[in-house]
Design an enzyme around this catalytic site. Structure first.
Site, PDB file in Angstrom:
ATOM      1  N   GLU A  98       0.785  -1.159   0.146  1.00  0.00           N
ATOM      2  CA  GLU A  98       0.021   0.072  -0.257  1.00  0.00           C
ATOM      3  C   GLU A  98       0.985   1.353   0.059  1.00  0.00           C
ATOM      4  O   GLU A  98       2.076   1.298   0.245  1.00  0.00           O
ATOM      5  CB  GLU A  98      -0.874  -0.121   1.332  1.00  0.00           C
ATOM      6  CG  GLU A  98      -2.147  -0.275   0.843  1.00  0.00           C
ATOM      7  CD  GLU A  98      -3.163   0.898   0.112  1.00  0.00           C
ATOM      8  OE1 GLU A  98      -2.245   1.608  -0.637  1.00  0.00           O
ATOM      9  OE2 GLU A  98      -4.404   1.043   0.327  1.00  0.00           O
ATOM     10  N   ASP A  99       0.146   2.388  -0.273  1.00  0.00           N
ATOM     11  CA  ASP A  99       1.060   3.589  -0.396  1.00  0.00           C
ATOM     12  C   ASP A  99       1.046   4.268   1.188  1.00  0.00           C
ATOM     13  O   ASP A  99       1.979   4.416   1.559  1.00  0.00           O
ATOM     14  CB  ASP A  99       0.200   4.603  -1.301  1.00  0.00           C
ATOM     15  CG  ASP A  99      -1.039   4.602  -1.278  1.00  0.00           C
ATOM     16  OD1 ASP A  99      -1.718   4.264  -0.313  1.00  0.00           O
ATOM     17  OD2 ASP A  99      -1.528   5.556  -2.320  1.00  0.00           O
ATOM     18  N   ASP A 102      -4.412   5.447   6.520  1.00  0.00           N
ATOM     19  CA  ASP A 102      -4.838   6.521   7.338  1.00  0.00           C
ATOM     20  C   ASP A 102      -5.867   6.088   8.230  1.00  0.00           C
ATOM     21  O   ASP A 102      -5.777   5.565   9.109  1.00  0.00           O
ATOM     22  CB  ASP A 102      -5.206   7.450   6.183  1.00  0.00           C
ATOM     23  CG  ASP A 102      -5.778   8.916   6.822  1.00  0.00           C
ATOM     24  OD1 ASP A 102      -5.721   8.965   8.055  1.00  0.00           O
ATOM     25  OD2 ASP A 102      -6.390   9.733   6.075  1.00  0.00           O
ATOM     26  N   PHE A 151      -2.237  16.000   4.714  1.00  0.00           N
ATOM     27  CA  PHE A 151      -2.400  15.370   3.190  1.00  0.00           C
ATOM     28  C   PHE A 151      -1.304  15.651   2.759  1.00  0.00           C
ATOM     29  O   PHE A 151      -0.821  16.564   2.535  1.00  0.00           O
ATOM     30  CB  PHE A 151      -3.908  16.174   2.761  1.00  0.00           C
ATOM     31  CG  PHE A 151      -3.852  15.569   1.321  1.00  0.00           C
ATOM     32  CD1 PHE A 151      -4.792  14.265   1.452  1.00  0.00           C
ATOM     33  CD2 PHE A 151      -3.583  16.007   0.287  1.00  0.00           C
ATOM     34  CE1 PHE A 151      -5.056  13.722   0.299  1.00  0.00           C
ATOM     35  CE2 PHE A 151      -4.051  15.251  -0.928  1.00  0.00           C
ATOM     36  CZ  PHE A 151      -4.712  14.113  -1.019  1.00  0.00           C
ATOM     37  N   ARG A 164       1.440  12.646  -8.603  1.00  0.00           N
ATOM     38  CA  ARG A 164       2.017  11.207  -8.193  1.00  0.00           C
ATOM     39  C   ARG A 164       3.711  11.180  -8.614  1.00  0.00           C
ATOM     40  O   ARG A 164       4.214  10.390  -8.224  1.00  0.00           O
ATOM     41  CB  ARG A 164       1.383  10.149  -8.893  1.00  0.00           C
ATOM     42  CG  ARG A 164      -0.269  10.013  -8.539  1.00  0.00           C
ATOM     43  CD  ARG A 164      -0.840   8.752  -9.094  1.00  0.00           C
ATOM     44  NE  ARG A 164      -2.109   8.725  -9.082  1.00  0.00           N
ATOM     45  CZ  ARG A 164      -2.810   8.290  -8.077  1.00  0.00           C
ATOM     46  NH1 ARG A 164      -2.531   8.029  -6.895  1.00  0.00           N
ATOM     47  NH2 ARG A 164      -4.510   8.309  -8.206  1.00  0.00           N
TER      48      ARG A 164
HETATM   49  P1  5GP Z   1      -7.731   4.890   4.507  1.00  0.00           P
HETATM   50  O1  5GP Z   1      -8.736   4.017   4.073  1.00  0.00           O
HETATM   51  O2  5GP Z   1      -6.762   4.132   5.374  1.00  0.00           O
HETATM   52  O3  5GP Z   1      -8.271   6.056   5.203  1.00  0.00           O
HETATM   53  O4  5GP Z   1      -6.951   5.660   3.100  1.00  0.00           O
HETATM   54  C1  5GP Z   1      -6.197   4.775   2.624  1.00  0.00           C
HETATM   55  C2  5GP Z   1      -5.946   5.290   1.173  1.00  0.00           C
HETATM   56  O5  5GP Z   1      -6.371   6.866   1.111  1.00  0.00           O
HETATM   57  C3  5GP Z   1      -4.731   5.250   0.772  1.00  0.00           C
HETATM   58  O6  5GP Z   1      -4.483   4.391  -0.023  1.00  0.00           O
HETATM   59  C4  5GP Z   1      -4.292   6.469  -0.187  1.00  0.00           C
HETATM   60  O7  5GP Z   1      -4.969   6.396  -1.553  1.00  0.00           O
HETATM   61  C5  5GP Z   1      -5.275   7.485   0.697  1.00  0.00           C
HETATM   62  N1  5GP Z   1      -4.808   8.254   1.509  1.00  0.00           N
HETATM   63  C6  5GP Z   1      -4.780   8.334   2.799  1.00  0.00           C
HETATM   64  N2  5GP Z   1      -4.115   9.354   3.125  1.00  0.00           N
HETATM   65  C7  5GP Z   1      -3.571  10.094   2.293  1.00  0.00           C
HETATM   66  C8  5GP Z   1      -2.826  11.339   1.966  1.00  0.00           C
HETATM   67  O8  5GP Z   1      -2.268  11.908   2.948  1.00  0.00           O
HETATM   68  N3  5GP Z   1      -2.618  11.897   0.591  1.00  0.00           N
HETATM   69  C9  5GP Z   1      -3.045  11.145  -0.359  1.00  0.00           C
HETATM   70  N4  5GP Z   1      -2.873  11.670  -1.453  1.00  0.00           N
HETATM   71  N5  5GP Z   1      -3.677  10.086  -0.272  1.00  0.00           N
HETATM   72  C10 5GP Z   1      -3.907   9.476   1.220  1.00  0.00           C
HETATM   73 MG    MG Z   2      -4.507   3.698  -1.901  1.00  0.00          MG
END
Ligand code: 5GP
Ligand code: MG
Length: 179
Positions: A98-99, A102, A151, A164
């Protein structure tokens, strides 16, 4: 594009260095396991490729796409499957790449989805982790860096589909959101 960045959180060099460490750890763990690396589109692609080519073991690569953000800076709260794997994961050692984690909703959704498919093992490697953002109880087994609750863009992470291709991870100037 660089002019839109307020500050760099992790430089390209710092990211590469951390990837080498992770790749070493992962190679040790998966040496005889022929893992299936599952890269989560689109954000994790840059990280996955750089990590993958540093891993000196038999491994296969596949992609899955799930949506949660819908283009903005706030998680939408629900996740759906947009593109499934090509491989059958039954009996496989799966490593999800994963990237960023959050709220954890995306990862939870993915793990639950894959768990139903009788994989031998499922582990997660995330480039970034935002522990403060967590809403559901889920955890990556391998993390590149813990980051503050801001963010971020770059190195796969986007804002409205852009940024990206920045080679580093940074924070956008507030003026960019105001546009
Ligand atoms: P979660 O479901 O854990 O809230 O979020 C996961 C996804 O939200 C990540 O795979 C990513 O694509 C996006 N995301 C979460 N935080 C960030 C951030 O700080 N910047 C960006 N660009 N995408 C985020
Ligand atoms: Mg993602």
């Amino acid at each position: 594009m660089n002019n839109d960045i307020e500050r760099v959180i992790y430089s390209a060099a710092a990211i590469q260095k951390r990837e080498s460490e992770l790749a070493q750890q992962l190679s040790d763990e998966y040496r005889d396991k022929k893992p299936l690396i599952v890269s989560v589109l689109t954000g994790a692609v840059l990280f996955t490729v750089d990590l993958f080519d540093k891993m000196d073991i038999y491994a296969q690569l596949d992609f899955i796409d799930v949506s949660s953000y819908g283009g903005g800076t706030q998680s939408s709260g629900h996740v759906k499957l947009l593109h499934d794997l090509k491989h059958d994961i039954k009996g496989r050692n799966v490593l999800v790449v994963e990237d960023i984690v959050d709220t954890g909703r995306t990862l939870k959704f993915l793990i639950d989805l894959l768990k139903d498919r009788d994989a031998k093992s499922i582990k997660v490697c995330s480039m970034l982790d935002k522990p403060e953002g967590r809403v559901v109880d889920v955890k990556a087994d391998y993390v590149g860096f813990n980051v503050p609750n801001e963010f971020l863009v770059g190195y796969g992470l986007d804002y409205k589909g852009f940024y990206r291709n920045l080679p580093y991870v940074g924070v956008l100037k507030p003026s960019v959101y105001a546009e």
